[in-house]
Design a protein around this motif. Sequence first.
Motif, PDB file in Angstrom:
ATOM      1  N   THR A 113       0.885  -1.263   0.140  1.00 23.78           N
ATOM      2  CA  THR A 113       0.044  -0.097   0.034  1.00 23.78           C
ATOM      3  C   THR A 113       0.876   1.427   0.051  1.00 23.78           C
ATOM      4  O   THR A 113       0.306   2.278  -0.261  1.00 23.78           O
ATOM      5  CB  THR A 113      -0.862   0.049   1.197  1.00 23.78           C
ATOM      6  N   THR A 114       2.038   1.201   0.254  1.00 19.97           N
ATOM      7  CA  THR A 114       2.833   2.508   0.473  1.00 19.97           C
ATOM      8  C   THR A 114       3.297   3.050  -0.895  1.00 19.97           C
ATOM      9  O   THR A 114       3.894   2.251  -1.644  1.00 19.97           O
ATOM     10  CB  THR A 114       4.103   2.320   1.574  1.00 19.97           C
ATOM     11  N   ALA A 115       3.019   4.218  -1.075  1.00 21.00           N
ATOM     12  CA  ALA A 115       3.688   4.999  -2.249  1.00 21.00           C
ATOM     13  C   ALA A 115       4.176   6.431  -1.493  1.00 21.00           C
ATOM     14  O   ALA A 115       3.884   6.828  -0.498  1.00 21.00           O
ATOM     15  CB  ALA A 115       2.407   5.203  -2.883  1.00 21.00           C
ATOM     16  N   LYS A 116       4.730   7.084  -2.494  1.00 21.72           N
ATOM     17  CA  LYS A 116       5.421   8.336  -1.929  1.00 21.72           C
ATOM     18  C   LYS A 116       4.411   9.165  -1.320  1.00 21.72           C
ATOM     19  O   LYS A 116       4.583  10.142  -0.437  1.00 21.72           O
ATOM     20  CB  LYS A 116       6.293   9.107  -3.122  1.00 21.72           C
ATOM     21  N   ASP A 117       3.163   9.420  -2.182  1.00 22.20           N
ATOM     22  CA  ASP A 117       2.328  10.240  -1.669  1.00 22.20           C
ATOM     23  C   ASP A 117       1.338  10.073  -0.380  1.00 22.20           C
ATOM     24  O   ASP A 117       0.448  10.717   0.186  1.00 22.20           O
ATOM     25  CB  ASP A 117       1.148  10.820  -2.815  1.00 22.20           C
ATOM     26  N   ASN A 118       1.469   8.816   0.059  1.00 27.14           N
ATOM     27  CA  ASN A 118       0.527   8.207   1.215  1.00 27.14           C
ATOM     28  C   ASN A 118       1.552   7.870   2.398  1.00 27.14           C
ATOM     29  O   ASN A 118       1.031   7.385   3.420  1.00 27.14           O
ATOM     30  CB  ASN A 118      -0.441   7.360   0.861  1.00 27.14           C
ATOM     31  N   GLU A 119       2.881   8.035   2.267  1.00 27.59           N
ATOM     32  CA  GLU A 119       3.894   7.302   3.143  1.00 27.59           C
ATOM     33  C   GLU A 119       3.592   7.771   4.605  1.00 27.59           C
ATOM     34  O   GLU A 119       3.556   7.230   5.560  1.00 27.59           O
ATOM     35  CB  GLU A 119       5.239   7.111   2.811  1.00 27.59           C
ATOM     36  N   GLU A 120       3.349   9.128   4.767  1.00 25.77           N
ATOM     37  CA  GLU A 120       3.318   9.844   6.094  1.00 25.77           C
ATOM     38  C   GLU A 120       1.977   9.297   6.729  1.00 25.77           C
ATOM     39  O   GLU A 120       1.678   9.289   7.949  1.00 25.77           O
ATOM     40  CB  GLU A 120       3.290  11.368   5.880  1.00 25.77           C
ATOM     41  N   LEU A 121       0.977   9.088   6.095  1.00 22.24           N
ATOM     42  CA  LEU A 121      -0.550   8.709   6.517  1.00 22.24           C
ATOM     43  C   LEU A 121      -0.315   7.267   6.979  1.00 22.24           C
ATOM     44  O   LEU A 121      -0.669   7.014   8.152  1.00 22.24           O
ATOM     45  CB  LEU A 121      -1.475   8.755   5.377  1.00 22.24           C
ATOM     46  N   ILE A 122       0.342   6.312   6.290  1.00 17.56           N
ATOM     47  CA  ILE A 122       0.772   4.998   6.695  1.00 17.56           C
ATOM     48  C   ILE A 122       1.520   5.147   7.917  1.00 17.56           C
ATOM     49  O   ILE A 122       1.280   4.227   8.838  1.00 17.56           O
ATOM     50  CB  ILE A 122       1.137   4.241   5.452  1.00 17.56           C
ATOM     51  N   ALA A 123       2.467   5.897   7.891  1.00 18.39           N
ATOM     52  CA  ALA A 123       3.477   6.206   9.251  1.00 18.39           C
ATOM     53  C   ALA A 123       2.537   6.648  10.385  1.00 18.39           C
ATOM     54  O   ALA A 123       2.928   5.920  11.405  1.00 18.39           O
ATOM     55  CB  ALA A 123       4.647   6.911   8.674  1.00 18.39           C
ATOM     56  N   LEU A 124       1.837   7.449  10.213  1.00 15.77           N
ATOM     57  CA  LEU A 124       1.109   7.808  11.266  1.00 15.77           C
ATOM     58  C   LEU A 124       0.023   6.596  11.670  1.00 15.77           C
ATOM     59  O   LEU A 124      -0.177   6.455  13.111  1.00 15.77           O
ATOM     60  CB  LEU A 124       0.281   9.150  10.939  1.00 15.77           C
ATOM     61  N   ASP A 125      -0.579   6.057  10.935  1.00 23.05           N
ATOM     62  CA  ASP A 125      -1.297   4.761  11.119  1.00 23.05           C
ATOM     63  C   ASP A 125      -0.424   3.794  12.089  1.00 23.05           C
ATOM     64  O   ASP A 125      -1.057   3.231  13.056  1.00 23.05           O
ATOM     65  CB  ASP A 125      -1.651   4.005   9.914  1.00 23.05           C
ATOM     66  N   LEU A 126       0.547   3.631  11.807  1.00 24.89           N
ATOM     67  CA  LEU A 126       1.543   2.725  12.281  1.00 24.89           C
ATOM     68  C   LEU A 126       2.066   2.941  13.776  1.00 24.89           C
ATOM     69  O   LEU A 126       2.297   2.548  14.756  1.00 24.89           O
ATOM     70  CB  LEU A 126       2.701   2.180  11.567  1.00 24.89           C
ATOM     71  N   TYR A 127       1.951   4.424  13.789  1.00 27.66           N
ATOM     72  CA  TYR A 127       2.279   5.113  15.166  1.00 27.66           C
ATOM     73  C   TYR A 127       1.450   4.927  16.227  1.00 27.66           C
ATOM     74  O   TYR A 127       1.518   4.925  17.293  1.00 27.66           O
ATOM     75  CB  TYR A 127       2.625   6.511  14.751  1.00 27.66           C
ATOM     76  N   MET A 128      -0.060   4.926  15.454  1.00 23.45           N
ATOM     77  CA  MET A 128      -1.122   4.813  16.380  1.00 23.45           C
ATOM     78  C   MET A 128      -1.414   3.329  16.857  1.00 23.45           C
ATOM     79  O   MET A 128      -2.239   3.370  17.782  1.00 23.45           O
ATOM     80  CB  MET A 128      -2.313   5.523  15.768  1.00 23.45           C
ATOM     81  N   ALA A 129      -1.044   2.793  16.150  1.00 24.02           N
ATOM     82  CA  ALA A 129      -1.658   1.125  16.205  1.00 24.02           C
ATOM     83  C   ALA A 129      -1.118   0.443  17.550  1.00 24.02           C
ATOM     84  O   ALA A 129      -0.081   0.822  18.206  1.00 24.02           O
ATOM     85  CB  ALA A 129      -1.228   0.181  15.169  1.00 24.02           C
ATOM     86  N   ASN A 130      -2.100  -0.378  17.883  1.00 23.47           N
ATOM     87  CA  ASN A 130      -1.806  -0.924  19.292  1.00 23.47           C
ATOM     88  C   ASN A 130      -0.407  -2.105  19.008  1.00 23.47           C
ATOM     89  O   ASN A 130      -0.435  -2.792  18.182  1.00 23.47           O
ATOM     90  CB  ASN A 130      -3.154  -1.804  19.494  1.00 23.47           C
ATOM     91  N   PRO A 131       0.443  -1.834  19.957  1.00 24.73           N
ATOM     92  CA  PRO A 131       1.692  -2.711  19.800  1.00 24.73           C
ATOM     93  C   PRO A 131       1.445  -4.272  19.526  1.00 24.73           C
ATOM     94  O   PRO A 131       1.992  -4.971  18.872  1.00 24.73           O
ATOM     95  CB  PRO A 131       2.503  -2.194  21.104  1.00 24.73           C
TER      96      PRO A 131
END
Length: 145
Positions: free
Chosen positions: A106-124
Amino acid sequence: MVSLPEELEALKRFHGHLGPYVVIGHRMGQIGRERFPNNIWAVVFTGTKRPLSCTVDGIQFSSQCTLGKGNITVREENTVKAEFFDEKRLLSIELAEGIRERIDATTAKDNEELIALDLYMANPTDLFKITEGESAQTGRVLKLK
Ligand SMILES: [Zn+2]
């Protein structure tokens, strides 16, 4: 533009961009550092090729395991996994089943920050498989005696 928490802004400044693997590394490093607040070493199994190697910078950012201090080693195993340890115990952290596939699909240049933020918020516990064991250092120390 995605609005980022200050911690992720700092991580982005350190690493140069904000993608999924530097955030994964950051979170691995936090867990490792929490478990080993005093002496800590890390072995990272991502290898040195991007994007997996971005994990290494995230780990350096949060764990206090750094190249300059010599308490981090990178192995060329192409796996998103890190081991943190002190003289006695070891904590192994790897991505849970399917996470890497989902990131890579799913990761591309234009959505990588959004995916990064998602992973930051995800339950460990959704993100990682964490196991604890005996430090290999213990074995080494014992063998020397
Ligand atoms: Zn990166």
